[in-house]
Scaffold this active site. Structure first.
Site, PDB file in Angstrom:
ATOM      1  N   ASP A  11       0.831  -1.207   0.000  1.00  0.00           N
ATOM      2  CA  ASP A  11       0.000   0.000   0.000  1.00  0.00           C
ATOM      3  C   ASP A  11       0.867   1.258   0.000  1.00  0.00           C
ATOM      4  OD1 ASP A  11      -2.294   1.464   0.010  1.00  0.00           O
ATOM      5  OD2 ASP A  11      -2.797   1.105   2.109  1.00  0.00           O
ATOM      6  N   ASN A  57     -10.584  -2.489  -6.302  1.00  0.00           N
ATOM      7  CA  ASN A  57      -9.751  -1.621  -7.161  1.00  0.00           C
ATOM      8  C   ASN A  57     -10.355  -1.394  -8.545  1.00  0.00           C
ATOM      9  OD1 ASN A  57      -6.554  -2.793  -5.835  1.00  0.00           O
ATOM     10  ND2 ASN A  57      -7.746  -1.015  -5.271  1.00  0.00           N
TER      11      ASN A  57
END
Ligand code: FPP
Length: 250
Positions: free
Chosen positions: A22, A70
């Site tokens: 991340d 996503n």
């Protein structure tokens, strides 16, 4: 202070490390660049961590590369990520083979663009006999999706009479998951300061140790992996038992 490899007890290495990579977007923003610049630089960290894990003797490394959620990002970012993924997967074929690493992928792979799916299957096929480490990319993956899929498959088997309801226990259930051939991760690493699971390996992480670092993924290097493993080795894994019960067993 950076941690060196010799601080790691190789006899107590986690067999399986899972990573939520991340912070690519924030890393790019810090430098006034587009988000994709962060993803491009994230590839270097994927390479470094895969190499370091294989060198140490970790058997399974699982990376959260693209979640079901996503798909909701802008089409520009999704397209760029898909292209970057297939380019990297094809370009890294020789490195994977030279390092005896098997590529694997889990998730709703049929949702991937065809060129990406084809690149993935090609590299998976060409690395299938490698045995030092299995590198699993989670693509179009989410834990709830995986568990729902497993429930559907089990329901079908019960309906057709191939499976009895009484036979369904945790061991049986886990054979319907995408990770059926892997041990559960002992260690989960998440970069960028966020401390949540974000729908990653919900079943498999039940007893894992979590390690969080503020570093953004493109800055996460080999020493950071060593540090995470050393931290993991300082913990006591009790699986619901007391410390005394664990000592009695020794
Ligand atoms: C999270 O950062 C990262 C991703 C969603 C994509 C991960 C992809 C790579 C590291 C590129 C290549 C990967 C492989 C396996 C070859 P973010 O975009 O959520 O960052 P932010 O939270 O700062 O916005």
């Amino acid at each position: 202070m950076s941690i060196t490899k010799d601080k790691i007890d190789l006899t107590r290495l986690p067999q399986h490390i899972a990573v939520i990579m991340d912070g690519n977007g924030r890393w790019a923003k810090q430098q006034g660049k587009m988000r994709i610049f962060g993803h491009q630089n994230g590839v270097g960290a994927v390479r470094a961590i895969s190499e370091a894990a294989a060198e140490l003797g970790v058997k399974y490394l699982t990376l959260y590369a693209f979640s079901t959620e996503n798909w909701n990002r802008s089409s520009i970012e999704v397209d760029a990520l898909m292209k970057l993924l297939s380019k990297t997967i094809s370009e890294e074929l020789d490195t994977l083979n030279n390092n005896n690493i098997r590529l694997n992928a889990i998730g709703d792979l049929e949702r991937l663009p065809k060129y990406n799916y084809d690149a993935l299957i090609d590299t998976i096929e060409k690395t299938k006999n490698n045995s030092r480490m299995t590198l699993t990319l989670c693509l179009s993956y989410s834990g709830r999706w995986e568990i729902t899929q497993a429930a559907k498959m089990i329901a079908e088997k019960v309906k057709s009479g191939e499976l009895q309801t009484e036979q369904i226990d945790e061991k049986c259930f886990s054979t319907f998951l995408n990770t059926k051939d892997m041990p559960d991760p002992e260690l989960l690493i998440r970069t960028s300061g966020e401390e949540r699971l974000s729908n990653f390996l919900l079943w498999q992480l039940a007893y894992s140790e979590f390690y969080f670092t503020d570093k953004f993924w493109p800055d996460f290097g080999k020493e950071d992996l060593y540090e995470a493993i050393v931290d993991y080795q300082s913990r006591e894994r009790r699986f619901g038992k007391t410390s005394e019960q664990l000592i009695d067993k020794k």
